[in-house]
Design an enzyme around this catalytic site. Structure first.
Site, PDB file in Angstrom:
ATOM      1  N   ALA A  63       0.827  -1.200   0.000  1.00 36.98           N
ATOM      2  CA  ALA A  63       0.000   0.000   0.000  1.00 36.98           C
ATOM      3  C   ALA A  63       0.865   1.255   0.000  1.00 36.98           C
ATOM      4  CB  ALA A  63      -0.916   0.001   1.219  1.00 36.98           C
ATOM      5  N   GLY A 112       0.413  -5.404   0.286  1.00 32.13           N
ATOM      6  CA  GLY A 112      -0.630  -5.577  -0.705  1.00 32.13           C
ATOM      7  C   GLY A 112      -0.177  -6.335  -1.938  1.00 32.13           C
ATOM      8  N   GLU A 115      -0.515  -9.828  -0.998  1.00 28.69           N
ATOM      9  CA  GLU A 115      -1.930 -10.190  -0.897  1.00 28.69           C
ATOM     10  C   GLU A 115      -2.557 -10.398  -2.272  1.00 28.69           C
ATOM     11  OE1 GLU A 115      -3.698  -8.296   3.098  1.00 28.69           O
ATOM     12  OE2 GLU A 115      -2.528  -6.877   1.912  1.00 28.69           O
ATOM     13  N   GLU A 135       3.058  -5.522   7.475  1.00 30.42           N
ATOM     14  CA  GLU A 135       2.044  -4.666   8.101  1.00 30.42           C
ATOM     15  C   GLU A 135       2.213  -4.577   9.613  1.00 30.42           C
ATOM     16  OE1 GLU A 135       0.101  -6.438   4.367  1.00 30.42           O
ATOM     17  OE2 GLU A 135       1.359  -7.159   6.004  1.00 30.42           O
TER      18      GLU A 135
END
Length: 268
Positions: A63, A112, A115, A135
């Site tokens: 992110a 991300g 992910e 994270e």
């Protein structure tokens, strides 16, 4: 544009193009990826998607932290709306996409980026790629679905080790634990991803979609419920052209082999 779309016959390549930011996923980029997938979904002539990042350093470093920090500063409701719902919408779209999405991991796949790799049905990594769930170092769990998908893919203990430590793993380790399908030299990555796409799309699109749907919907269900999903996906293909063509090819090949055997016996 933060996402480039290139087409080679029936395969579309989506490239996250924020190389100067290690292809970090800011909100416009996430929205552009969702929009691109929506467009591809509506185009029956597109049979498969390869998703990669610009350059060699990163698929996506995760992110975009300044955007994320601003949303968090706005409180839980804003953070959930702008970060979690948007990110989970993207990964769910990839996971449930009716055409195969193959992630070509050309470098770092952190946060991300990891992910997205977890959500995609297939992934190939360059030898220099690395994967991480950092994270926790920012004080929160993975928000794009990673706390749920990773342990399901690689096992609870392996998943938790990545999530709780934030430590990166190599491409070779990612292949070993089943996070990616294979590892190739960096200059062969896109070719390998496209080759995998071609090996899939030689089959009927209805069959490919049914297989994707059956596995994706059934994998987290009890076996009996998963078998019901499988049965429904099978039933949906019975009257399709793909089944008619596939069966006809089978019978034609069987007849050819039988004729070949008879001809060989008649003319030793």
């Amino acid at each position: 544009m933060n996402v480039h779309i290139d087409r080679d016959e029936h395969v579309v390549t989506l490239t996250i193009d924020r190389e100067h930011k290690l292809n970090a996923l800011d909100y416009p980029t996430i929205d552009a990826l969702i929009a691109a997938l929506d467009h591809i979904d509506s185009d029956d002539s597109v049979r498969a998607v390869v998703l990669t990042g610009a350059g060699r350093r990163a698929f996506s470093a995760g992110a975009d932290i300044p955007s994320l920090a601003e949303s968090i500063a706005g409180g839980p409701e804003r953070a959930l709306r702008e970060i979690v719902r948007r990110g989970q919408t993207l990964t769910r779209r990839i996971e449930e996409f009716p055409k195969p999405v193959i992630v070509a991991v050309n470098g770092l796949a952190y946060g991300g980026g990891c992910e997205i790799t977890e959500a995609a049905p297939l992934a190939i990594a360059a030898e220099h790629a690395a994967f991480a769930k950092p994270e926790i170092s920012l004080g929160f769990p993975p928000p794009f679905g990673g706390s749920q998908r990773l342990p399901r893919h690689v096992g609870r203990k392996r998943g938790l080790e990545m999530i709780l430590t934030g430590d990166p793993i190599s491409a070779a380790r990612a292949a070993q634990i089943g996070l990616v399908n294979g590892v190739v030299p960096g200059d062969e990555l896109l070719g390998a991803a496209r080759d995998l796409a071609e090996r899939i799309i030689r089959h009927a699109p209805t069959a490919v979609a049914a297989c994707l749907r059956s596995v994706t919907r059934g994998i987290n269900l009890p076996v009996d419920e998963g078998l019901a999903v499988e049965a429904a996906c099978f039933a949906a293909t019975v009257r399709t052209e793909g089944v008619r063509t596939g069966l006809q090819h089978f019978f034609d090949r069987t007849a050819e082999r039988a004729n070949s055997v008879r001809s060989g016996r008649a003319n030793p």
